[in-house]
Design a protein around this motif. Sequence first.
Motif, PDB file in Angstrom:
ATOM      1  N   UNK A  36     -52.352 -33.008 -61.412  1.00  0.00           N
ATOM      2  CA  UNK A  36     -53.734 -33.727 -60.907  1.00  0.00           C
ATOM      3  C   UNK A  36     -52.816 -34.096 -59.257  1.00  0.00           C
ATOM      4  N   UNK A  37     -53.778 -33.438 -58.592  1.00  0.00           N
ATOM      5  CA  UNK A  37     -54.104 -34.647 -57.021  1.00  0.00           C
ATOM      6  C   UNK A  37     -54.606 -34.895 -56.184  1.00  0.00           C
ATOM      7  N   UNK A  38     -54.359 -35.235 -55.224  1.00  0.00           N
ATOM      8  CA  UNK A  38     -54.291 -36.588 -54.442  1.00  0.00           C
ATOM      9  C   UNK A  38     -54.706 -35.770 -53.081  1.00  0.00           C
ATOM     10  N   UNK A  39     -55.318 -36.911 -52.577  1.00  0.00           N
ATOM     11  CA  UNK A  39     -55.417 -36.351 -50.444  1.00  0.00           C
ATOM     12  C   UNK A  39     -56.424 -36.982 -49.914  1.00  0.00           C
ATOM     13  N   UNK A  40     -56.254 -36.914 -48.919  1.00  0.00           N
ATOM     14  CA  UNK A  40     -57.362 -37.664 -48.020  1.00  0.00           C
ATOM     15  C   UNK A  40     -58.529 -37.399 -48.574  1.00  0.00           C
ATOM     16  N   UNK A  41     -59.647 -38.555 -48.578  1.00  0.00           N
ATOM     17  CA  UNK A  41     -61.451 -38.428 -48.278  1.00  0.00           C
ATOM     18  C   UNK A  41     -61.931 -37.630 -47.814  1.00  0.00           C
ATOM     19  N   UNK A 224     -59.455 -38.159 -67.222  1.00  0.00           N
ATOM     20  CA  UNK A 224     -59.922 -38.181 -66.059  1.00  0.00           C
ATOM     21  C   UNK A 224     -60.664 -38.364 -65.262  1.00  0.00           C
ATOM     22  N   UNK A 225     -61.569 -38.873 -64.317  1.00  0.00           N
ATOM     23  CA  UNK A 225     -62.689 -38.905 -63.433  1.00  0.00           C
ATOM     24  C   UNK A 225     -62.825 -37.890 -62.816  1.00  0.00           C
ATOM     25  N   UNK A 226     -63.697 -36.620 -62.106  1.00  0.00           N
ATOM     26  CA  UNK A 226     -63.451 -35.865 -60.676  1.00  0.00           C
ATOM     27  C   UNK A 226     -62.927 -36.549 -59.789  1.00  0.00           C
ATOM     28  N   UNK A 227     -62.398 -36.064 -58.760  1.00  0.00           N
ATOM     29  CA  UNK A 227     -62.627 -36.353 -58.119  1.00  0.00           C
ATOM     30  C   UNK A 227     -61.654 -34.895 -56.781  1.00  0.00           C
ATOM     31  N   UNK A 228     -62.320 -34.396 -56.902  1.00  0.00           N
ATOM     32  CA  UNK A 228     -61.932 -32.998 -56.295  1.00  0.00           C
ATOM     33  C   UNK A 228     -62.841 -31.961 -57.326  1.00  0.00           C
ATOM     34  N   UNK A 229     -62.910 -31.197 -56.064  1.00  0.00           N
ATOM     35  CA  UNK A 229     -63.838 -30.272 -56.011  1.00  0.00           C
ATOM     36  C   UNK A 229     -63.037 -28.861 -56.133  1.00  0.00           C
ATOM     37  N   UNK A 269     -61.088 -27.972 -53.055  1.00  0.00           N
ATOM     38  CA  UNK A 269     -61.560 -27.398 -51.303  1.00  0.00           C
ATOM     39  C   UNK A 269     -61.993 -29.026 -50.916  1.00  0.00           C
ATOM     40  N   UNK A 270     -61.941 -30.017 -51.366  1.00  0.00           N
ATOM     41  CA  UNK A 270     -62.218 -31.123 -51.001  1.00  0.00           C
ATOM     42  C   UNK A 270     -62.046 -32.459 -51.791  1.00  0.00           C
ATOM     43  N   UNK A 271     -61.290 -33.403 -51.585  1.00  0.00           N
ATOM     44  CA  UNK A 271     -61.457 -34.706 -52.925  1.00  0.00           C
ATOM     45  C   UNK A 271     -62.054 -35.641 -52.199  1.00  0.00           C
ATOM     46  N   UNK A 272     -62.450 -36.728 -52.879  1.00  0.00           N
ATOM     47  CA  UNK A 272     -63.106 -37.996 -52.583  1.00  0.00           C
ATOM     48  C   UNK A 272     -62.929 -38.325 -53.564  1.00  0.00           C
ATOM     49  N   UNK A 273     -62.043 -39.255 -53.531  1.00  0.00           N
ATOM     50  CA  UNK A 273     -61.633 -40.744 -54.315  1.00  0.00           C
ATOM     51  C   UNK A 273     -61.934 -42.109 -54.090  1.00  0.00           C
ATOM     52  N   UNK A 274     -62.737 -42.672 -53.438  1.00  0.00           N
ATOM     53  CA  UNK A 274     -63.850 -43.578 -53.249  1.00  0.00           C
ATOM     54  C   UNK A 274     -64.564 -43.958 -54.832  1.00  0.00           C
TER      55      UNK A 274
END
Length: 701
Positions: A36-41, A224-229, A269-274
């Motif tokens: 699992x990955x996290x990053x800047x929105x 898990x909810x998708x937050x990464x593309x 290629x994109x993360x948005x955790x909002x």
Amino acid sequence: MRRTSLAAVTTAIMLTLVTTSAGAVERPDSPGHAASRTGDDAPPSTFIGTSSVESHESVTTKSDGDLWPSCWAANDTLYSANGDGKGFSTDGEFSDIAVSEIRGTVPSLSGTTIARGDQIGSVWSGEGYNRKPTGMVCDGNTIYLAVQDLALDFNDVPAASIVKSVDGGRTWTWDRSKPMFSDHEFTTVWFADFGRGKAAAPDGYVYAYGLDDNWRDSFDDTVPDPQDLFLARVPKAKIQNRGAWQFYRGLDAKRNPLWSKRIGDKQPIMHDGRRLYEQTYSGSQPARGFSVVSQGGVTYDAPLKRYLYASWTEFTYEFYESPTPWGPWKHFQSKDFGGYPWAPTKYGGYGTTMPSKFMSADGRSLYVQSNVCPCAPAGTSVYHYSLRKLELTPSDPTPLGNVPAASTDLALPATGAVAVSKSSRSGTLSALNDGDPATAVDDLDDEVKSQSWWGYTWPSPRSVNRVQLTTGPVTEQGGWFTARPRVQLKNDQGQWVDAAGQTISPTYPGDASAGAGKTYDLSFVPATTSGVRVLGFPGGSRTFTSVAALKVGYATQVADAGFESLGGPSAWSFEGTTGHGVDRGLGFAHTGANNGWIRTSGTGWSEYNQSVPVQPGHRYTFGVWTKSSAGMAGGRLEVRTGGLGTPVVGSAPAPASGGYVQHQVTVTAPPGATSLTVAVGFTGSGADQFLQLDDVTATEG
């Protein structure tokens, strides 16, 4: 935790990969699924200057179903697949999946259903799942369709495959022995839309975007909810060959993409955790709010040389842009439709795509397809192929160069201003700048929200230093800000930041007594910006605000003229080494609560100063009210072309006075001058002396 099958691990271990390069793949260090990955929105876009999307459909069709991923074939036919419906042949059979061919162009579209159900794909995951289309691509006239297994409660997607048609969608072929993607990894798949027959594709690959676990927020957290593309590419002749797929795994030192054949190596290629709508009055949201990365569509806008991604949540559209298939992706609009119920004049939808066939020649106008299920408590249903217009204007970094003019409203539609807000109950923001004080708009939207805002964006920067807010209706439920609203400006990075030296007149009460139909002037330090908004904490039992008008101006005026600004950067600069500051609420002010002061027992000149916008050749009168200690000498009001040492255009003495006295000087702005500096100060004599100043003014004429 992600479910991993022994077969998937074994397959990964057996992969033999080639050497590394921007266009090649790497040998994996170890098997297994990606962690699992996290990053800047995704940051805000600076490429898109303004954007707006209609609040309801403007093109409707006689059809039945939802989702409708599509592709534009070389033969000029648009093919599209729907879930749970009859497609364009509404007198036909219902199916969990159907394919139609669509003829015509907007606004007159018609079609025919040409395949459905078991003709199109398999269900891999047993009872409790059915087929849903997620993406379609036309390579010439050959059609590929991504089909997933979606749980009947819509909350997880364990498997997906890609089917192929070479006869215009009538018959389909696929590997019937196993899905191409499994274990909830890359199981929501859609393809970059490169126009008619994929003619605008940059190379010989098909680019596929994917989500893990689910197609949207998993409301019950089954997965898990998708937050990464994620992104993959595959040679166009091998789309159904799973072993030919390469997954984006990052960038090399030269910012070129790296690819791996092992799905476990993939990187977002994109993360948005909002999370949106984390708390509502009706309780109509998941426990943690809606995640914003969902099954949508990516369209290459060739005239703008931009990739556009349309995503969505239960209550919003989310739009992103990028110069390449892999990024950097940036967010350029959130269209908030508010919570349920919706009305026929305002509704959002799911499964957002932007068919390239309906893009304008300049790339600035597209149509968004989305749907509202009759199964949702939305109050309206849009369960057919449905389009609404999205309009874009790229940013132009060249400032408008507007001159100060008190009578000019920079918010009028003719200026290119596009209204923005958190949401709108009515679905339109026209009341902000329609010139009619009888109209108003509010953002009652069911969310228990902490911010409410109203403003404008422009394609190019312009100079501003004032906003005039006229309030709308006020009720017990809301319509006001609970504290003084503040002005924010868009900076060069697309972020909203507080304006400097803000004041509001009359004093804003921060409760329902703010009233309806009352006008408040918000002034601040002049700035060049492509966006301005008024923001604050909404009041009332349903936390919303209401506005009847919002004007924006650029005028010859002194910011924080009475030293009443609270917090943030000051509008005033100070020159000298003496003590100085603001008396707040001490009873020393000429008007209001505060005043500025300078005090010294030394020698030399000390001053407060500020740059004021002007027009060359125009006459201006500058003024100030001062009082001082009895022995003060050398006090002066001065107008210069700039800082200390620049030419003095005019000055007036400000002699000692035990009470406030006004001093004025009238000047003509020199040729080429776009600003003049007003300064107030005195020269210390070595004795303890002070000067208090208040209500600094600049008027034209």
